[in-house]
Design a protein around this motif. Structure first.
Motif, PDB file in Angstrom:
ATOM      1  N   LEU A 193     -12.493   8.442  -6.278  1.00 27.81           N
ATOM      2  CA  LEU A 193     -10.984   8.665  -6.135  1.00 27.81           C
ATOM      3  C   LEU A 193     -10.795   7.438  -5.165  1.00 27.81           C
ATOM      4  CD1 LEU A 193     -11.107  12.071  -7.703  1.00 27.81           C
ATOM      5  CD2 LEU A 193     -10.287  10.222  -8.974  1.00 27.81           C
ATOM      6  N   ARG A 194     -11.159   7.830  -3.924  1.00 27.88           N
ATOM      7  CA  ARG A 194     -10.577   7.604  -2.795  1.00 27.88           C
ATOM      8  C   ARG A 194     -10.065   6.427  -2.898  1.00 27.88           C
ATOM      9  NH1 ARG A 194      -9.452  11.116   0.477  1.00 27.88           N
ATOM     10  NH2 ARG A 194     -10.251  12.766   0.882  1.00 27.88           N
ATOM     11  N   GLN A 195     -11.143   5.498  -3.609  1.00 28.16           N
ATOM     12  CA  GLN A 195     -10.957   4.253  -3.776  1.00 28.16           C
ATOM     13  C   GLN A 195     -10.171   3.949  -4.821  1.00 28.16           C
ATOM     14  OE1 GLN A 195     -14.854   1.854  -5.047  1.00 28.16           O
ATOM     15  NE2 GLN A 195     -13.706   0.226  -5.434  1.00 28.16           N
ATOM     16  N   ALA A 196      -9.937   4.082  -6.165  1.00 27.65           N
ATOM     17  CA  ALA A 196      -9.196   3.667  -7.331  1.00 27.65           C
ATOM     18  C   ALA A 196      -7.491   3.937  -5.954  1.00 27.65           C
ATOM     19  CB  ALA A 196      -8.589   4.689  -7.813  1.00 27.65           C
ATOM     20  N   GLN A 197      -7.800   4.733  -4.816  1.00 26.33           N
ATOM     21  CA  GLN A 197      -6.777   4.980  -4.265  1.00 26.33           C
ATOM     22  C   GLN A 197      -6.079   4.139  -3.987  1.00 26.33           C
ATOM     23  OE1 GLN A 197      -6.435   8.137  -1.665  1.00 26.33           O
ATOM     24  NE2 GLN A 197      -5.061   9.044  -2.734  1.00 26.33           N
ATOM     25  N   ALA A 198      -6.680   3.916  -2.915  1.00 22.52           N
ATOM     26  CA  ALA A 198      -7.298   2.152  -2.477  1.00 22.52           C
ATOM     27  C   ALA A 198      -6.533   1.580  -2.973  1.00 22.52           C
ATOM     28  CB  ALA A 198      -8.178   2.758  -1.663  1.00 22.52           C
ATOM     29  N   GLU A 199      -6.760   1.144  -3.787  1.00 17.09           N
ATOM     30  CA  GLU A 199      -6.876   0.089  -4.737  1.00 17.09           C
ATOM     31  C   GLU A 199      -5.462  -0.018  -5.553  1.00 17.09           C
ATOM     32  OE1 GLU A 199     -11.294  -1.229  -4.974  1.00 17.09           O
ATOM     33  OE2 GLU A 199     -10.733  -1.256  -6.361  1.00 17.09           O
ATOM     34  N   MET A 200      -4.592   1.018  -5.779  1.00 17.35           N
ATOM     35  CA  MET A 200      -3.736   0.956  -6.883  1.00 17.35           C
ATOM     36  C   MET A 200      -2.795   0.115  -6.571  1.00 17.35           C
ATOM     37  SD  MET A 200      -3.133   3.288  -9.129  1.00 17.35           S
ATOM     38  CE  MET A 200      -1.797   3.495  -9.859  1.00 17.35           C
ATOM     39  N   LEU A 201      -1.859   0.018  -5.635  1.00 16.84           N
ATOM     40  CA  LEU A 201      -0.877  -1.067  -5.832  1.00 16.84           C
ATOM     41  C   LEU A 201      -1.344  -2.259  -5.504  1.00 16.84           C
ATOM     42  CD1 LEU A 201       1.565   1.196  -2.745  1.00 16.84           C
ATOM     43  CD2 LEU A 201       1.548   1.140  -5.509  1.00 16.84           C
ATOM     44  N   ASP A 202      -2.605  -2.788  -4.954  1.00 16.76           N
ATOM     45  CA  ASP A 202      -3.310  -3.895  -5.094  1.00 16.76           C
ATOM     46  C   ASP A 202      -4.601  -3.918  -4.395  1.00 16.76           C
ATOM     47  OD1 ASP A 202      -3.137  -6.339  -3.820  1.00 16.76           O
ATOM     48  OD2 ASP A 202      -2.725  -6.200  -2.115  1.00 16.76           O
ATOM     49  N   TRP A 203      -4.834  -4.942  -6.112  1.00 17.27           N
ATOM     50  CA  TRP A 203      -6.710  -4.353  -6.140  1.00 17.27           C
ATOM     51  C   TRP A 203      -6.990  -6.008  -6.024  1.00 17.27           C
ATOM     52  CZ3 TRP A 203      -8.829  -7.899  -9.301  1.00 17.27           C
ATOM     53  CH2 TRP A 203     -10.796  -6.859  -9.804  1.00 17.27           C
ATOM     54  N   ASN A 204      -7.957  -6.230  -5.291  1.00 16.20           N
ATOM     55  CA  ASN A 204      -8.346  -7.133  -4.427  1.00 16.20           C
ATOM     56  C   ASN A 204      -7.603  -7.759  -4.061  1.00 16.20           C
ATOM     57  OD1 ASN A 204     -11.375  -8.074  -3.681  1.00 16.20           O
ATOM     58  ND2 ASN A 204     -11.647  -9.303  -6.161  1.00 16.20           N
ATOM     59  N   GLY A 205      -6.293  -8.151  -3.926  1.00 14.47           N
ATOM     60  CA  GLY A 205      -5.549  -8.616  -2.762  1.00 14.47           C
ATOM     61  C   GLY A 205      -4.929  -9.673  -3.481  1.00 14.47           C
ATOM     62  N   VAL A 206      -4.669  -8.924  -4.933  1.00 13.97           N
ATOM     63  CA  VAL A 206      -3.627 -10.254  -5.694  1.00 13.97           C
ATOM     64  C   VAL A 206      -2.654  -9.671  -5.296  1.00 13.97           C
ATOM     65  CG1 VAL A 206      -6.409 -10.105  -7.310  1.00 13.97           C
ATOM     66  CG2 VAL A 206      -4.136  -8.513  -7.635  1.00 13.97           C
ATOM     67  N   GLY A 207      -2.272  -8.639  -5.179  1.00 15.25           N
ATOM     68  CA  GLY A 207      -1.307  -7.745  -5.143  1.00 15.25           C
ATOM     69  C   GLY A 207      -0.384  -7.286  -6.528  1.00 15.25           C
ATOM     70  N   SER A 233      -1.618  -3.661  -9.307  1.00 11.71           N
ATOM     71  CA  SER A 233      -2.477  -2.800  -9.204  1.00 11.71           C
ATOM     72  C   SER A 233      -4.156  -3.541 -10.031  1.00 11.71           C
ATOM     73  CB  SER A 233      -2.002  -1.864  -9.738  1.00 11.71           C
ATOM     74  OG  SER A 233      -2.667  -0.610 -10.160  1.00 11.71           O
ATOM     75  N   ILE A 234      -4.602  -3.019 -10.339  1.00 14.37           N
ATOM     76  CA  ILE A 234      -5.729  -3.561 -11.878  1.00 14.37           C
ATOM     77  C   ILE A 234      -5.360  -3.128 -13.926  1.00 14.37           C
ATOM     78  CG2 ILE A 234      -7.249  -1.343 -11.516  1.00 14.37           C
ATOM     79  CD1 ILE A 234      -8.550  -4.828 -12.286  1.00 14.37           C
ATOM     80  N   VAL A 235      -4.392  -2.068 -13.442  1.00 15.52           N
ATOM     81  CA  VAL A 235      -3.787  -1.637 -14.224  1.00 15.52           C
ATOM     82  C   VAL A 235      -2.415  -2.685 -15.141  1.00 15.52           C
ATOM     83  CG1 VAL A 235      -2.160   0.286 -13.882  1.00 15.52           C
ATOM     84  CG2 VAL A 235      -3.718   0.735 -15.752  1.00 15.52           C
ATOM     85  N   GLU A 236      -1.826  -3.242 -14.217  1.00 14.55           N
ATOM     86  CA  GLU A 236      -1.194  -4.378 -14.410  1.00 14.55           C
ATOM     87  C   GLU A 236      -1.443  -6.155 -14.695  1.00 14.55           C
ATOM     88  OE1 GLU A 236       2.256  -3.220 -11.545  1.00 14.55           O
ATOM     89  OE2 GLU A 236       0.421  -3.328 -10.311  1.00 14.55           O
ATOM     90  N   LEU A 237      -2.842  -5.840 -14.630  1.00 13.54           N
ATOM     91  CA  LEU A 237      -3.805  -6.946 -15.146  1.00 13.54           C
ATOM     92  C   LEU A 237      -4.158  -7.145 -16.428  1.00 13.54           C
ATOM     93  CD1 LEU A 237      -5.213  -7.798 -11.318  1.00 13.54           C
ATOM     94  CD2 LEU A 237      -3.107  -8.275 -12.077  1.00 13.54           C
ATOM     95  N   SER A 238      -3.929  -8.729 -16.311  1.00  7.81           N
ATOM     96  CA  SER A 238      -4.106  -9.349 -18.338  1.00  7.81           C
ATOM     97  C   SER A 238      -5.539  -8.514 -17.889  1.00  7.81           C
ATOM     98  CB  SER A 238      -3.517 -10.535 -18.730  1.00  7.81           C
ATOM     99  OG  SER A 238      -3.861 -10.867 -19.312  1.00  7.81           O
ATOM    100  N   HIS A 239      -5.586  -8.004 -19.368  1.00  8.44           N
ATOM    101  CA  HIS A 239      -7.446  -7.638 -19.879  1.00  8.44           C
ATOM    102  C   HIS A 239      -7.712  -8.740 -20.030  1.00  8.44           C
ATOM    103  CE1 HIS A 239      -4.804  -7.592 -23.539  1.00  8.44           C
ATOM    104  NE2 HIS A 239      -6.544  -8.175 -24.492  1.00  8.44           N
ATOM    105  N   ARG A 240      -7.302 -10.153 -20.265  1.00  7.06           N
ATOM    106  CA  ARG A 240      -7.939 -12.001 -20.511  1.00  7.06           C
ATOM    107  C   ARG A 240      -8.101 -12.611 -19.488  1.00  7.06           C
ATOM    108  NH1 ARG A 240      -8.242 -10.862 -25.528  1.00  7.06           N
ATOM    109  NH2 ARG A 240      -7.005 -10.462 -27.140  1.00  7.06           N
ATOM    110  N   GLY A 241      -6.911 -11.687 -18.625  1.00  7.01           N
ATOM    111  CA  GLY A 241      -7.285 -12.993 -17.176  1.00  7.01           C
ATOM    112  C   GLY A 241      -8.609 -12.432 -16.359  1.00  7.01           C
ATOM    113  N   ALA A 242      -9.388 -13.570 -15.311  1.00  8.49           N
ATOM    114  CA  ALA A 242     -10.682 -14.071 -15.168  1.00  8.49           C
ATOM    115  C   ALA A 242     -11.122 -12.602 -14.403  1.00  8.49           C
ATOM    116  CB  ALA A 242     -10.294 -15.398 -14.152  1.00  8.49           C
ATOM    117  N   GLU A 243      -9.752 -11.711 -13.611  1.00  5.66           N
ATOM    118  CA  GLU A 243      -9.687 -11.278 -12.688  1.00  5.66           C
ATOM    119  C   GLU A 243      -9.837  -9.477 -13.493  1.00  5.66           C
ATOM    120  OE1 GLU A 243      -6.820 -12.486 -12.674  1.00  5.66           O
ATOM    121  OE2 GLU A 243      -6.668 -13.234 -10.750  1.00  5.66           O
TER     122      GLU A 243
END
Length: 361
Positions: free
Chosen positions: A19-33, A35-45
């Motif tokens: 939960l803490r990792q998800a919280q930390a990554e909620m707005l900016d996953w892996n530095g892409v600018g 959230s992971i929930v905003e990224l295309s499921h067909r994208g490389a990320e």
């Protein structure tokens, strides 16, 4: 903020580290600018996230290469209907062993599509045991044999894999998957809703022997076809990406903690604490399941009367022990001890049980 010990049967407690990792990554996953929930499921990320989740689950459960792993929307109940559509011809017999509420639910979902045969049932005894294998009446030519590996409501668990011959064994592992080592090769198909041991509600895992995907099954839309999902790496349609991501974090956490061998040890210790408190209470608490098939994951127990039960639920919640009220189908109390529940949580419950008995016994 102090987190309570959450004994909910599902949706269930998740590891705090996840939960803490998800919280930390909620707005900016892996530095892409984003959230992971905003990224295309067909994208490389996200494809990378999905691939890592599958690889980690395969490692965690020692899943053989000749098994496909699917990550699908919805819960286990949806899969119960899809089993019949994918693996049985119209009107073909399928065998079900009924050991509790979820076994009966599985039959209701399959019933419109196949000839359901109850090979054995423990309902007459109140679902307090598992029918011995020698009493099962299996159908010649059945498409599969279905069991519920752990009954979440009634607290009954298979401790050995039943031998069913050449017919594939299908198992609902929703409330016990990844709680101990299992030999996946003994099963034709394993399925599980994720919301107990593997992650959040809204995503299910299906582990299926690849040769079974070649069965024609019954007329159905492509979206209901397991083989089509397998061919598209579970991305036939837009998957629940946030749930898949959280599942991946949870599986990685389990690997980091020592894998299924370590969780088997912890789960045995937690269950032993609670069962010892029940059995040592002089009858104040009682568990009615046959000891040989008592669940490690879900422990139902009862107090002398409903008034004490209501008081136990109220006072335990005030003490930071959440969701101990039993399912409406059976009443009483139920403690769910999934992988993310620490041994300290089971000990806190036992301490409360003993104090409650001293004050009310």
């Amino acid at each position: 903020m102090a987190r309570a010990y959450n004994f909910s049967a599902g949706p269930a407690t998740l590891p705090e580290a996840v939960l803490r990792q998800a919280q930390a990554e909620m707005l900016d996953w892996n530095g892409v600018g984003a959230s992971i929930v905003e990224l295309s499921h067909r994208g490389a990320e996200f494809i990378g996230v999905a691939a890592r989740a599958e690889a980690d689950l395969r490692r965690l459960m020692s899943i053989p290469d000749d098994y496909a792993v699917l990550f699908l929307s919805g819960g286990a109940t949806t899969q119960q209907a899809l089993l019949a559509l994918n693996f049985a011809a119209p009107g073909q017999a399928v065998d079900y062993v009924v050991t509790g509420h979820w076994s009966k639910t599985a039959i209701r979902q399959a019933g419109p599509y196949v000839d359901v045969h109850v090979a054995a049932s423990s309902e007459a005894g109140g679902f307090r045991d598992i029918p011995p294998r020698e009493s099962w009446s299996l159908s010649p030519g059945a498409a599969y044999v279905h069991i519920t590996a752990n009954e979440t409501i009634h607290g009954v668990e298979y401790r050995q894999v039943p031998e069913v011959g050449e017919v594939p064994l299908f198992a609902d592992f929703s409330s016990s998957i990844a709680s101990e080592p299992i030999d996946v090769s003994r099963y034709g198909l394993i399925y599980a809703g994720a919301q107990k041991n593997l992650g959040p509600v809204g995503i299910s895992v299906v582990i299926v022997r690849r040769d079974l995907l070649e069965r024609a099954g019954q007329p159905r839309a492509d979206i209901f076809t397991y083989a089509s999902h397998a061919a598209r790496d579970s991305m036939l349609n837009t998957p629940p990406t946030w749930n898949w991501y959280l599942l991946g974090l949870t599986v990685k956490w389990m690997l980091d903690e020592g894998g299924v061998e370590e969780f088997a040890r912890r789960n045995a210790a937690k269950a032993a604490l609670v069962y010892q408190a029940i059995d040592g209470s002089g009858g104040f608490y009682r568990n009615e399941v046959a000891p040989a098939v008592r669940s490690r994951m879900n422990i139902p127990f009862f107090l002398p009367d409903e008034q004490l039960t209501a008081r136990f639920v109220s006072e335990s919640k005030a003490a930071g022990l959440l969701a101990l009220k039993g399912h409406k189908a059976v009443g009483g109390i139920r403690a769910s001890l999934y992988n993310a529940m620490p041994v300290a949580g089971a000990q806190a419950l036992v301490d409360f049980m003993r104090d409650f008995q001293q004050r009310n016994g």
